[in-house]
Design a protein around this motif. Sequence first.
Motif, PDB file in Angstrom:
ATOM      1  N   ALA A  56     -54.673  84.812  86.602  1.00  0.00           N
ATOM      2  CA  ALA A  56     -55.512  83.821  85.916  1.00  0.00           C
ATOM      3  C   ALA A  56     -56.970  84.083  86.250  1.00  0.00           C
ATOM      4  N   TYR A  57     -57.842  83.545  85.408  1.00  0.00           N
ATOM      5  CA  TYR A  57     -59.281  83.553  85.673  1.00  0.00           C
ATOM      6  C   TYR A  57     -59.720  82.122  85.953  1.00  0.00           C
ATOM      7  N   LEU A  58     -60.452  81.943  87.055  1.00  0.00           N
ATOM      8  CA  LEU A  58     -61.012  80.640  87.405  1.00  0.00           C
ATOM      9  C   LEU A  58     -62.478  80.660  86.990  1.00  0.00           C
ATOM     10  N   VAL A  59     -62.822  79.840  86.002  1.00  0.00           N
ATOM     11  CA  VAL A  59     -64.150  79.891  85.390  1.00  0.00           C
ATOM     12  C   VAL A  59     -64.814  78.525  85.504  1.00  0.00           C
ATOM     13  N   ALA A  60     -66.127  78.524  85.710  1.00  0.00           N
ATOM     14  CA  ALA A  60     -66.893  77.272  85.741  1.00  0.00           C
ATOM     15  C   ALA A  60     -68.202  77.480  85.010  1.00  0.00           C
ATOM     16  N   GLY A  61     -68.643  76.440  84.285  1.00  0.00           N
ATOM     17  CA  GLY A  61     -69.953  76.473  83.647  1.00  0.00           C
ATOM     18  C   GLY A  61     -71.049  76.255  84.678  1.00  0.00           C
ATOM     19  N   THR A  62     -72.270  76.102  84.206  1.00  0.00           N
ATOM     20  CA  THR A  62     -73.395  75.880  85.115  1.00  0.00           C
ATOM     21  C   THR A  62     -73.268  74.513  85.784  1.00  0.00           C
ATOM     22  N   PHE A  63     -73.454  74.494  87.097  1.00  0.00           N
ATOM     23  CA  PHE A  63     -73.426  73.220  87.825  1.00  0.00           C
ATOM     24  C   PHE A  63     -74.435  73.287  88.962  1.00  0.00           C
ATOM     25  N   ALA A  64     -74.831  72.115  89.447  1.00  0.00           N
ATOM     26  CA  ALA A  64     -75.855  72.024  90.491  1.00  0.00           C
ATOM     27  C   ALA A  64     -75.249  71.495  91.779  1.00  0.00           C
ATOM     28  N   VAL A  65     -75.825  71.918  92.881  1.00  0.00           N
ATOM     29  CA  VAL A  65     -75.436  71.428  94.201  1.00  0.00           C
ATOM     30  C   VAL A  65     -76.701  70.905  94.873  1.00  0.00           C
ATOM     31  N   ALA A  66     -76.669  69.648  95.279  1.00  0.00           N
ATOM     32  CA  ALA A  66     -77.840  69.032  95.895  1.00  0.00           C
ATOM     33  C   ALA A  66     -78.185  69.723  97.208  1.00  0.00           C
ATOM     34  N   ALA A  67     -79.412  69.476  97.674  1.00  0.00           N
ATOM     35  CA  ALA A  67     -79.855  70.069  98.937  1.00  0.00           C
ATOM     36  C   ALA A  67     -78.910  69.691 100.068  1.00  0.00           C
ATOM     37  N   ASN A  68     -78.585  70.672 100.890  1.00  0.00           N
ATOM     38  CA  ASN A  68     -77.753  70.469 102.068  1.00  0.00           C
ATOM     39  C   ASN A  68     -76.432  69.775 101.721  1.00  0.00           C
ATOM     40  N   SER A  69     -75.775  70.267 100.669  1.00  0.00           N
ATOM     41  CA  SER A  69     -74.568  69.618 100.176  1.00  0.00           C
ATOM     42  C   SER A  69     -73.563  70.655  99.680  1.00  0.00           C
ATOM     43  N   THR A  70     -72.382  70.173  99.251  1.00  0.00           N
ATOM     44  CA  THR A  70     -71.339  71.036  98.715  1.00  0.00           C
ATOM     45  C   THR A  70     -70.725  70.406  97.475  1.00  0.00           C
ATOM     46  N   VAL A  71     -70.126  71.245  96.642  1.00  0.00           N
ATOM     47  CA  VAL A  71     -69.358  70.801  95.477  1.00  0.00           C
ATOM     48  C   VAL A  71     -68.042  71.568  95.482  1.00  0.00           C
ATOM     49  N   GLU A  72     -66.937  70.863  95.256  1.00  0.00           N
ATOM     50  CA  GLU A  72     -65.629  71.521  95.231  1.00  0.00           C
ATOM     51  C   GLU A  72     -65.088  71.574  93.814  1.00  0.00           C
ATOM     52  N   LEU A  73     -64.551  72.735  93.451  1.00  0.00           N
ATOM     53  CA  LEU A  73     -63.956  72.967  92.139  1.00  0.00           C
ATOM     54  C   LEU A  73     -62.459  73.163  92.331  1.00  0.00           C
ATOM     55  N   ASN A  74     -61.664  72.337  91.664  1.00  0.00           N
ATOM     56  CA  ASN A  74     -60.210  72.389  91.815  1.00  0.00           C
ATOM     57  C   ASN A  74     -59.583  73.147  90.649  1.00  0.00           C
ATOM     58  N   TYR A  75     -58.769  74.137  90.969  1.00  0.00           N
ATOM     59  CA  TYR A  75     -58.067  74.927  89.958  1.00  0.00           C
ATOM     60  C   TYR A  75     -56.562  74.893  90.251  1.00  0.00           C
ATOM     61  N   VAL A  76     -55.776  74.741  89.188  1.00  0.00           N
ATOM     62  CA  VAL A  76     -54.318  74.800  89.326  1.00  0.00           C
ATOM     63  C   VAL A  76     -53.786  75.725  88.228  1.00  0.00           C
ATOM     64  N   PRO A  77     -54.027  77.029  88.367  1.00  0.00           N
ATOM     65  CA  PRO A  77     -53.572  77.964  87.325  1.00  0.00           C
ATOM     66  C   PRO A  77     -52.080  78.262  87.438  1.00  0.00           C
ATOM     67  N   GLN A  78     -51.435  78.351  86.285  1.00  0.00           N
ATOM     68  CA  GLN A  78     -50.051  78.808  86.228  1.00  0.00           C
ATOM     69  C   GLN A  78     -50.019  80.086  85.415  1.00  0.00           C
ATOM     70  N   SER A  79     -49.399  81.098  85.976  1.00  0.00           N
ATOM     71  CA  SER A  79     -49.382  82.396  85.305  1.00  0.00           C
ATOM     72  C   SER A  79     -48.374  82.403  84.170  1.00  0.00           C
ATOM     73  N   THR A  80     -48.598  83.274  83.220  1.00  0.00           N
ATOM     74  CA  THR A  80     -47.538  83.638  82.284  1.00  0.00           C
ATOM     75  C   THR A  80     -46.597  84.575  83.039  1.00  0.00           C
ATOM     76  N   PRO A  81     -45.397  84.804  82.559  1.00  0.00           N
ATOM     77  CA  PRO A  81     -44.490  85.715  83.284  1.00  0.00           C
ATOM     78  C   PRO A  81     -45.133  87.087  83.516  1.00  0.00           C
ATOM     79  N   ILE A  82     -45.132  87.516  84.766  1.00  0.00           N
ATOM     80  CA  ILE A  82     -45.734  88.794  85.142  1.00  0.00           C
ATOM     81  C   ILE A  82     -44.644  89.856  85.154  1.00  0.00           C
ATOM     82  N   PRO A  83     -44.754  90.889  84.317  1.00  0.00           N
ATOM     83  CA  PRO A  83     -43.726  91.941  84.339  1.00  0.00           C
ATOM     84  C   PRO A  83     -43.793  92.731  85.639  1.00  0.00           C
ATOM     85  N   LEU A  84     -42.639  93.033  86.186  1.00  0.00           N
ATOM     86  CA  LEU A  84     -42.563  93.737  87.461  1.00  0.00           C
ATOM     87  C   LEU A  84     -41.819  95.052  87.307  1.00  0.00           C
TER      88      LEU A  84
END
Length: 198
Positions: A105-133
């Motif tokens: 999967a690709y985890l993608v985010a648009g433009t976002f800002a983080v305030a001074a001396n701070s953090t932002v968390e991005l939550n992803y829950v990707p499910q793959s399509t069947p991966i051939p082995l």
Amino acid sequence: MPKPLSGPRDHTNPLIWCAAVICAAVAVAVIIAGAVVSIGYLVIKPSVPRIGVASAALDAVYFDQTSSLTVQVTVVVRAENDNPKARASFSGTTLGLSFRGQKIAYLVAGTFAVAANSTVELNYVPQSTPIPLDPEDAAAVSSSLRRSVMEFELKGTTKTRWRIWLIGSAKFWVHLDCRLHLPVNGSVVYPRCSSRSK
């Protein structure tokens, strides 16, 4: 005793004097600007904003032992801005989650800002399509399941930008390259993995 002959005196062209004054003024301005930038840097001590993996978990694994693998993973990506007086922006964030070199999967985010001396968390829950082995990959999955841990790769980039006092804006591409060892029982892990600037 004969007197030395005195010829007409040479006078410096006024244009040359003007050019010299202008060059001196530019040199002084460059020195002052350099001093301001150096003092500002030493006072503020700016740091490059970064991204990292705050936590990750393997939610589900579907493996038919012959030809395909399907997984669902939870990944929490943390964007950090340690600058005490400058807001930072992140853009173009694209992270690829892979298993043995195959993109899940690709985890993608648009433009976002983080305030001074701070953090932002991005939550992803990707499910793959069947991966051939192929047989080698299937054997590796079987081995991982016996060890109760599967290894994934999370790689990608994001562009950071922030303003440094009077110095101006700074821009950096930061690169993330993490290996995630996730227990198959769904336990949450907290990798020590963060980006580097380039």
